[in-house]
Design a protein around this motif. Structure first.
Motif: not given
Length: 306
Positions: A37-48
């Protein structure tokens, strides 16, 4: 191994692909985790989108994701803390943006890893590390505890919902901003819900006429309200607005920390903290998970389960 990756920054999912990439190398002091399992966080799309390019180097292609729960499959040299087969979780941020957790395997420094409570299911375990450590570090920086009235901006979100529980556990009275549809959820965590939006400061003052002692902002853009409701000598932090540092507050940036994550695991084991999972997604629907996170209206955590 199968992994989601992108080969350049983009404000959307247009560069996101699912394919085969080489398995991670496992360096000294690291563990190879098979991702459950891998949590999704706002930082993921902000980094992207390149939002942290001024702070962190990126090596493309980048596999997104900083949260993981899974099973140890290999050990690097001199890693006595863990054994193959251990069920673990970690906030897996590294110094360089490249090898994340939206994949079948990820190599993580042992210092960032903690054992997963046996009774904790994979989805909430995957959603706990970043959100839980952020909430814990925020309350530690605030020194929030018994006798305090704590205001949590974004109380129904992944970080905010854990912060509410930690505040209650420490003996604080906790007020939490949320939309009316999430007020019962905030109450279930032990908090007192307050509707966010225009007039928020007045509504907080109705509940706490003398003001609040501490404010934790997990949303951003709340500085004016925070200053309006903060009692003299009060403390405030934000994870989303560095401007707070110009007004006596702290900008919190959470660190990978296996020991602190073990503290959270102990709280989960005794029922003081729970992790709300809104939705789970298979790896080939990672783009949908990121889109759901972008809306900013998710209650609890979004989790990818490869």
């Amino acid at each position: 191994m199968r992994a989601v990756s992108y080969d350049s920054y983009a404000p959307d999912n247009s560069r996101l692909t699912l394919g085969e990439i080489p398995d991670p190398k496992v360096g000294p002091g690291q563990v190879l985790i098979e991702v459950r399992a891998a949590g999704v966080n706002p930082v993921d799309w902000k980094v992207m989108a390149g939002g942290l390019d001024g702070l962190m180097d990126a090596v493309f292609p980048v596999v997104p994701g900083w949260d993981v729960a899974g099973v140890v499959r290999a050990l690097g040299a001199d890693t006595p803390e863990f054994a193959v087969g251990d069920e673990v979780m970690a906030y897996a941020r590294k110094d360089v943006v490249q090898a994340g957790t939206f994949a079948e395997y990820v190599a993580v420094n042992a210092q960032a890893v903690a054992r997963k409570p046996a009774a904790l299911e994979w989805a909430p375990a995957g959603g706990l590390p970043l959100a839980g450590l952020t909430a814990l570090r925020s309350l530690d920086r605030l020194g929030a505890g018994s006798g305090d009235t704590l205001l949590v901006h974004g109380a129904s979100g992944g970080v905010g919902s854990i912060a509410v529980q930690l505040g209650v556990e420490r003996g604080a009275r906790v007020l939490g901003t949320a939309s009316p549809r999430n007020h019962d959820f905030v109450r279930s965590l032990g908090g007192e819900p307050v509707e966010y939006g225009e007039g928020l400061a007045e509504r907080v003052r109705e509940l706490a006429p003398e003001g609040v002692n501490a404010v934790a902002d997990f949303v951003g853009g709340q500085l004016e309200t925070t200053r309006a409701v903060l009692a003299p000598g009060g403390r405030h932090i934000s994870v989303a607005d560095p401007e707070v540092e110009q007004h006596g507050g702290h900008w919190v940036w959470v660190r990978p920390d296996g020991a602190k994550l073990a503290e959270l695991a102990a709280l989960v084991e005794r029922g003081a903290v729970t992790v709300e999972v809104a939705r789970t997604f298979p790896l080939d629907r990672a783009g949908e998970a990121l889109d759901a996170s972008r809306t900013g209206h998710t209650r609890g955590k979004l989790v990818i389960m490869p």
